[in-house]
Design an enzyme around this catalytic site. Structure first.
Site, PDB file in Angstrom:
ATOM      1  N   LYS A  80       0.792  -1.228   0.000  1.00 21.09           N
ATOM      2  CA  LYS A  80       0.000   0.000   0.000  1.00 21.09           C
ATOM      3  C   LYS A  80       0.827   1.282   0.000  1.00 21.09           C
ATOM      4  CE  LYS A  80      -4.466  -1.230   0.394  1.00 21.09           C
ATOM      5  NZ  LYS A  80      -5.577  -0.665  -0.424  1.00 21.09           N
ATOM      6  N   SER A 104       0.495  -9.923  -1.226  1.00 15.87           N
ATOM      7  CA  SER A 104       0.291  -8.484  -1.067  1.00 15.87           C
ATOM      8  C   SER A 104       0.648  -7.941   0.301  1.00 15.87           C
ATOM      9  CB  SER A 104      -1.162  -8.127  -1.390  1.00 15.87           C
ATOM     10  OG  SER A 104      -2.048  -8.851  -0.550  1.00 15.87           O
TER      11      SER A 104
END
Length: 319
Positions: free
Chosen positions: A55, A306
């Site tokens: 992120k 991720s």
């Protein structure tokens, strides 16, 4: 400013913005898991990124393009955890104020991490109520919104993962990417398909949070009244207009996996690849092991891990 259709130039520009500020995460392999899936398996380890997830790429790119006035007013976002940590971290580095609104079911470890990075954290309510809180605070405090996924600069920043995948595995056949609100897959899919059109990009959602699946069926973002999944990083209740458009253009297929399949993939990644990932980070491997997305036998498959911000109490229950 990037157009709604993210270009390679947008993603390359984002790479220059973040260059030297983040980890160049490794591309690892797992022969055992690859043999189980019938592919040559590569693992893009964004679980080893700063703040423990991808992120921060999009956040840094977004902050780079804010005006001094927008920064001075302070920043606000909504997050189940990873985006909040990324914004809190990046704001701290740049000396900015950040407010993170999190739903009441947010993992305690992710709430604590946002606070540790120096952000004001507001926790409570459902995810829909959290969105309403963000809008109210943005308006009353004149804060600058840094959206977790429906933003062109955030999407371009996440797309830098796709550039790195192609540098490490230039002849990749298929890339598996988990989907929450769709920011990651929007950027990665654009980078992959605009560079190597023959490669397939498969999006993966939990069957308890089929956000993009619903949007694709309706050809418009659909608000899910509730989501139920262990993968809190993939629990966005509605897709964005930008992310839906990108998925429609660049993604070959979106598949669903169960929480049980995600938990099994987490266990196998820890056992055989020695990699600790959170449920959202294991979604791609879960889909691949379940045979979804029709991977070619013996082909070169990349699963994007991720994030690695797993709550230890959850990990104990799952393993």
């Amino acid at each position: 400013m990037p157009t709604t259709a993210t270009s390679l130039d947008d993603i390359r520009a984002a790479r220059e913005v973040i260059r030297g500020r983040l980890h160049r995460t490794p591309m690892l392999t797992s022969r055992i898991l690859g043999e189980r899936a019938g592919v040559q398996l590569f693992l893009k380890a964004e679980n080893l990124q700063k703040t423990g997830a991808f992120k921060v790429r999009g956040v840094l790119n977004k902050l780079h393009h804010l005006s001094d006035e927008e920064k001075r007013r302070g920043l606000i976002t909504i997050s189940a955890g990873n985006h909040g940590q990324a914004l809190a971290y990046a704001a701290g580095v740049e000396g900015l104020r950040a407010t993170i609104v999190m739903p009441g079911n947010a993992r305690a470890t992710k709430v604590a991490a946002c606070k540790t990075y120096g952000a004001e954290v507001i926790v409570g309510g459902t995810v829909h109520e959290a969105f309403e809180t963000v809008e109210e605070l943005r308006r009353t405090r004149a804060l600058t919104l840094v959206h977790p996924y429906n933003d062109p600069f955030v999407i371009a920043g996440q797309g830098t993962v796709g550039l790195e995948i192609l540098e490490d595995v230039p002849d990749v056949d298929v890339v598996y990417v988990g989907i929450g609100g769709g920011g990651l897959i929007s950027g990665v899919a654009a980078a992959i398909k605009l560079s190597r059109p023959g490669a397939r990009v498969i999006g993966v959602e939990p069957d308890g949070a089929p956000t993009l699946t619903a949007a694709l069926r309706a050809h418009a973002p659909v608000r899910l009244e509730s989501v139920h999944t262990i993968a809190d990083g993939l629990s966005a209740p509605v897709a964005g207009e930008l992310t839906l458009a990108a998925v429609e253009r660049f993604v070959d297929e979106v598949v669903l996996v169960s929480d049980a399949e995600i938990a099994e993939a987490m266990t196998l990644l820890l056992q055989y690849a020695k990699l600790l990932v959170e449920p959202a980070g294991a979604a791609g491997v879960a889909a691949l092991l379940a045979g979804r997305g029709a991977p070619s036998r013996g082909g070169r498959a990349v699963a994007l891990l991720s994030g690695g911000n797993v709550d230890l109490s959850l990990l104990k229950d799952l393993l």
